[in-house]
Design a protein around this motif. Structure first.
Motif, PDB file in Angstrom:
ATOM      1  N   ALA A 161       0.827  -1.203   0.000  1.00 51.18           N
ATOM      2  CA  ALA A 161       0.000   0.000   0.000  1.00 51.18           C
ATOM      3  C   ALA A 161       0.864   1.257   0.000  1.00 51.18           C
ATOM      4  O   ALA A 161       0.600   2.215  -0.743  1.00 51.18           O
ATOM      5  CB  ALA A 161      -0.918  -0.012   1.225  1.00 51.18           C
ATOM      6  N   PHE A 162       1.932   1.277   0.802  1.00 51.92           N
ATOM      7  CA  PHE A 162       2.844   2.420   0.812  1.00 51.92           C
ATOM      8  C   PHE A 162       3.527   2.589  -0.534  1.00 51.92           C
ATOM      9  O   PHE A 162       3.741   3.721  -1.008  1.00 51.92           O
ATOM     10  CB  PHE A 162       3.900   2.247   1.920  1.00 51.92           C
ATOM     11  CG  PHE A 162       3.446   2.750   3.250  1.00 51.92           C
ATOM     12  CD1 PHE A 162       3.249   4.103   3.474  1.00 51.92           C
ATOM     13  CD2 PHE A 162       3.202   1.876   4.298  1.00 51.92           C
ATOM     14  CE1 PHE A 162       2.828   4.579   4.711  1.00 51.92           C
ATOM     15  CE2 PHE A 162       2.780   2.331   5.538  1.00 51.92           C
ATOM     16  CZ  PHE A 162       2.589   3.694   5.738  1.00 51.92           C
ATOM     17  N   ALA A 163       3.863   1.464  -1.154  1.00 54.38           N
ATOM     18  CA  ALA A 163       4.504   1.533  -2.470  1.00 54.38           C
ATOM     19  C   ALA A 163       3.559   2.142  -3.508  1.00 54.38           C
ATOM     20  O   ALA A 163       3.973   2.939  -4.359  1.00 54.38           O
ATOM     21  CB  ALA A 163       4.956   0.139  -2.901  1.00 54.38           C
ATOM     22  N   ILE A 164       2.269   1.777  -3.415  1.00 55.51           N
ATOM     23  CA  ILE A 164       1.282   2.339  -4.352  1.00 55.51           C
ATOM     24  C   ILE A 164       1.082   3.827  -4.100  1.00 55.51           C
ATOM     25  O   ILE A 164       1.047   4.642  -5.036  1.00 55.51           O
ATOM     26  CB  ILE A 164      -0.053   1.569  -4.206  1.00 55.51           C
ATOM     27  CG1 ILE A 164       0.103   0.143  -4.741  1.00 55.51           C
ATOM     28  CG2 ILE A 164      -1.166   2.299  -4.953  1.00 55.51           C
ATOM     29  CD1 ILE A 164      -1.092  -0.750  -4.450  1.00 55.51           C
ATOM     30  N   ILE A 165       0.964   4.210  -2.835  1.00 49.13           N
ATOM     31  CA  ILE A 165       0.710   5.610  -2.491  1.00 49.13           C
ATOM     32  C   ILE A 165       1.888   6.501  -2.878  1.00 49.13           C
ATOM     33  O   ILE A 165       1.714   7.596  -3.410  1.00 49.13           O
ATOM     34  CB  ILE A 165       0.404   5.740  -0.986  1.00 49.13           C
ATOM     35  CG1 ILE A 165      -0.930   5.041  -0.663  1.00 49.13           C
ATOM     36  CG2 ILE A 165       0.347   7.205  -0.560  1.00 49.13           C
ATOM     37  CD1 ILE A 165      -1.216   4.923   0.811  1.00 49.13           C
ATOM     38  N   THR A 166       3.102   6.014  -2.602  1.00 48.87           N
ATOM     39  CA  THR A 166       4.296   6.820  -2.882  1.00 48.87           C
ATOM     40  C   THR A 166       4.759   6.719  -4.324  1.00 48.87           C
ATOM     41  O   THR A 166       5.576   7.524  -4.771  1.00 48.87           O
ATOM     42  CB  THR A 166       5.444   6.387  -1.960  1.00 48.87           C
ATOM     43  OG1 THR A 166       5.724   4.990  -2.153  1.00 48.87           O
ATOM     44  CG2 THR A 166       5.082   6.633  -0.510  1.00 48.87           C
ATOM     45  N   GLY A 167       4.251   5.714  -5.056  1.00 46.77           N
ATOM     46  CA  GLY A 167       4.663   5.540  -6.444  1.00 46.77           C
ATOM     47  C   GLY A 167       6.024   4.873  -6.600  1.00 46.77           C
ATOM     48  O   GLY A 167       6.562   4.805  -7.706  1.00 46.77           O
ATOM     49  N   ILE A 168       6.588   4.375  -5.478  1.00 46.91           N
ATOM     50  CA  ILE A 168       7.886   3.690  -5.524  1.00 46.91           C
ATOM     51  C   ILE A 168       7.643   2.211  -5.811  1.00 46.91           C
ATOM     52  O   ILE A 168       6.758   1.598  -5.195  1.00 46.91           O
ATOM     53  CB  ILE A 168       8.631   3.836  -4.179  1.00 46.91           C
ATOM     54  CG1 ILE A 168       8.822   5.317  -3.838  1.00 46.91           C
ATOM     55  CG2 ILE A 168       9.972   3.121  -4.207  1.00 46.91           C
ATOM     56  CD1 ILE A 168       9.390   5.546  -2.456  1.00 46.91           C
ATOM     57  N   PRO A 169       8.398   1.595  -6.715  1.00 53.64           N
ATOM     58  CA  PRO A 169       8.238   0.158  -6.968  1.00 53.64           C
ATOM     59  C   PRO A 169       8.409  -0.653  -5.682  1.00 53.64           C
ATOM     60  O   PRO A 169       9.212  -0.296  -4.820  1.00 53.64           O
ATOM     61  CB  PRO A 169       9.350  -0.153  -7.981  1.00 53.64           C
ATOM     62  CG  PRO A 169       9.606   1.151  -8.665  1.00 53.64           C
ATOM     63  CD  PRO A 169       9.385   2.206  -7.632  1.00 53.64           C
ATOM     64  N   PHE A 170       7.654  -1.731  -5.583  1.00 57.57           N
ATOM     65  CA  PHE A 170       7.630  -2.522  -4.350  1.00 57.57           C
ATOM     66  C   PHE A 170       9.018  -3.005  -3.948  1.00 57.57           C
ATOM     67  O   PHE A 170       9.396  -2.933  -2.779  1.00 57.57           O
ATOM     68  CB  PHE A 170       6.694  -3.733  -4.533  1.00 57.57           C
ATOM     69  CG  PHE A 170       6.575  -4.599  -3.310  1.00 57.57           C
ATOM     70  CD1 PHE A 170       5.800  -4.213  -2.240  1.00 57.57           C
ATOM     71  CD2 PHE A 170       7.263  -5.810  -3.235  1.00 57.57           C
ATOM     72  CE1 PHE A 170       5.693  -5.014  -1.106  1.00 57.57           C
ATOM     73  CE2 PHE A 170       7.163  -6.614  -2.108  1.00 57.57           C
ATOM     74  CZ  PHE A 170       6.371  -6.217  -1.050  1.00 57.57           C
ATOM     75  N   ILE A 171       9.783  -3.494  -4.896  1.00 62.66           N
ATOM     76  CA  ILE A 171      11.131  -4.018  -4.602  1.00 62.66           C
ATOM     77  C   ILE A 171      12.018  -2.906  -4.047  1.00 62.66           C
ATOM     78  O   ILE A 171      12.739  -3.096  -3.064  1.00 62.66           O
ATOM     79  CB  ILE A 171      11.776  -4.626  -5.865  1.00 62.66           C
ATOM     80  CG1 ILE A 171      10.922  -5.808  -6.373  1.00 62.66           C
ATOM     81  CG2 ILE A 171      13.189  -5.095  -5.559  1.00 62.66           C
ATOM     82  CD1 ILE A 171      10.797  -6.935  -5.376  1.00 62.66           C
ATOM     83  N   ASN A 172      11.963  -1.739  -4.695  1.00 58.92           N
ATOM     84  CA  ASN A 172      12.776  -0.611  -4.217  1.00 58.92           C
ATOM     85  C   ASN A 172      12.336  -0.156  -2.825  1.00 58.92           C
ATOM     86  O   ASN A 172      13.156   0.246  -1.993  1.00 58.92           O
ATOM     87  CB  ASN A 172      12.677   0.561  -5.194  1.00 58.92           C
ATOM     88  CG  ASN A 172      13.275   0.233  -6.559  1.00 58.92           C
ATOM     89  OD1 ASN A 172      14.058  -0.716  -6.674  1.00 58.92           O
ATOM     90  ND2 ASN A 172      12.905   0.999  -7.568  1.00 58.92           N
ATOM     91  N   PHE A 173      11.015  -0.235  -2.584  1.00 56.07           N
ATOM     92  CA  PHE A 173      10.500   0.164  -1.273  1.00 56.07           C
ATOM     93  C   PHE A 173      11.007  -0.784  -0.185  1.00 56.07           C
ATOM     94  O   PHE A 173      11.386  -0.355   0.907  1.00 56.07           O
ATOM     95  CB  PHE A 173       8.967   0.166  -1.312  1.00 56.07           C
ATOM     96  CG  PHE A 173       8.327   0.703  -0.058  1.00 56.07           C
ATOM     97  CD1 PHE A 173       8.196   2.068   0.124  1.00 56.07           C
ATOM     98  CD2 PHE A 173       7.880  -0.151   0.925  1.00 56.07           C
ATOM     99  CE1 PHE A 173       7.616   2.571   1.277  1.00 56.07           C
ATOM    100  CE2 PHE A 173       7.299   0.339   2.067  1.00 56.07           C
ATOM    101  CZ  PHE A 173       7.161   1.707   2.245  1.00 56.07           C
TER     102      PHE A 173
END
Length: 422
Positions: A161-173
């Motif tokens: 969810a944080f990755a979606i909100i921030t627009g950062i790819p999940f792996i990078n997050f």
């Protein structure tokens, strides 16, 4: 499609409404229409799925499908298709508001993650309930494994969810959380310890649901009724509930009575404290008197014959009772206890039976009874043990022996009365 999505907008422009008002009213009308359609589809699919599952569950032999219905798995799955429809048409609703469209898409994706977690949770609860109906899994800490899996699922869901909100790819997050790992470990310390403890408890078969355990540090003495990731619940014999941290089972010492429960008897280990001044050698007159006790008649006859033969063979001077071999009242009483226990109907004859003398103390000579009752139920066990010691305490005077007892106020009063000048 363009005419449909702008139908209200075109109508309001024709009647003279402003462009801004027409866009907002058009967006609101499309949003209401979408939610009405989605609500109807969701209702139909939910009723259809629940009905199909219920019908299938009534015909199947296993109860797993019944548990799926009871834990609302079909109901939660039914929300997937309406959610996909909303995701597909949300762009049409907010075609004139790109900012709103982007926000709603992110919100719906986050809701999709939550919905997936709901489905996983309800499915795991159904699996847990099913395993608890199986005999070989009833005493296993299934709750712990379900909680561990759900914790990992929620962690992945929150990160997604944080990755979606921030627009950062999940792996990078995820890789960016390395610096915060120490904080995460600190926050989830008890959870991690509980997880490790649950695995060790299960692998080593240390505790099962239904086991009677005694944990003095936490004041627990009763049956284990629940084992989960963080705590173990014990229902004490006074019906109170004691909660113990799961990791305490591997870090502290406790007693599990399962071995006794699974054995053929429950141990009786208790001592009588005999007054030392009452212990004496037995004369022939004393022995003849004790032969009236049927349980040891044969023993006394054989033992007395052996002792007499030894003393005569070795020309022992029996004018002094101390010389040669002799019977003692304490030794004969110990033999009586041994024979009495071996003839007691509630004692397991296939397990250890022993009456032993321990080192003398300031309270007298401990004469310990060590045996196992055939009945392991607490109430019956206490009755059997009390019955044995009632009999032995009452039998002591027949051997000219006494139980040691600290003097009471009445004892001192009797001494003063007897010694007072008349």
């Amino acid at each position: 499609m363009l005419n449909i999505q702008h139908f209200v907008y075109n109508y309001l422009i024709e009647v003279g409404a402003s462009t801004a008002l027409a866009k907002y009213v058009n967006m609101l009308a499309l949003l209401i229409a979408l939610f009405v359609v989605v609500f109807i589809i969701d209702f139909v699919i939910r009723k259809l799925l629940i009905g199909l599952f219920a019908q299938f569950a009534s015909r199947s032999k296993t109860n797993f499908d019944d548990l799926l219905v009871a834990n609302r798995v079909p109901r939660n799955i039914a929300h997937i298709i309406p959610l996909l429809i909303v995701l597909e048409f949300i762009g049409v609703v907010f075609t004139d508001f790109p900012g709103f469209e982007n926000f709603m898409e992110h919100a719906l994706k986050v809701f999709a993650i939550v919905l997936i977690l709901w489905i996983v949770r309800s499915l795991l609860h159904a699996i847990k309930d099913y395993f608890k109906t199986l005999e070989r899994f009833k005493d296993k800490p299934i709750d712990s494994y379900i909680q561990v899996f759900m914790i990992f699922a929620w962690i992945i869901g929150v990160f997604s969810a944080f990755a979606i909100i921030t627009g950062i790819p999940f792996i990078n997050f995820i890789t960016g959380l390395g610096a915060a790992s120490a904080v995460i470990i600190l926050v989830f310390r008890d959870t991690i310890l509980g997880f490790v403890a649950s695995i060790q408890v299960s692998i080593n078969d240390m505790v099962r649901i239904g086991d009677w355990i005694t944990f003095e540090k936490y004041g627990a003495d009763g049956d284990v009724i629940e084992i989960n990731l963080a705590t173990v619940k014990v229902q004490n014999f006074d019906k109170t509930i004691t909660t113990i941290p799961t990791y305490a089972l591997i870090s502290d010492s406790f007693k599990n009575w399962r071995g006794m429960t699974n054995s053929d008897g429950r141990r009786i280990k208790r001592a009588l404290y005999i007054k030392q001044q009452g212990v004496k050698y037995l004369t022939e007159t004393d022995v003849e008197k004790l032969k009236n006790i049927e349980l040891i008649t044969t023993y006394l006859e054989n033992r007395q014959a052996d002792i007499t033969a030894y003393n005569q063979t070795n020309a022992i001077n029996k004018d002094l009772l101390l010389n040669g071999r002799n019977l003692t009242n304490l030794g004969v009483f110990r033999k009586y206890i041994d024979v009495y226990l071996k003839n007691h109907s509630a004692i397991n004859k296939d397990m250890m039976i022993m009456a032993r003398q321990l080192a003398p103390t300031t309270q007298g000579i401990p004469l310990e009874i060590y045996a196992f009752s055939s009945d392991k139920r607490w109430e019956n066990y206490e009755y059997i043990m009390s019955d044995i010691f009632d009999h032995l305490i009452a039998a002591l005077p027949y051997f000219d022996l006494e139980i040691f007892e600290l003097p009471s106020g009445t004892s001192f009063k009797s001494i003063l009365v007897n010694n007072s000048p008349s």
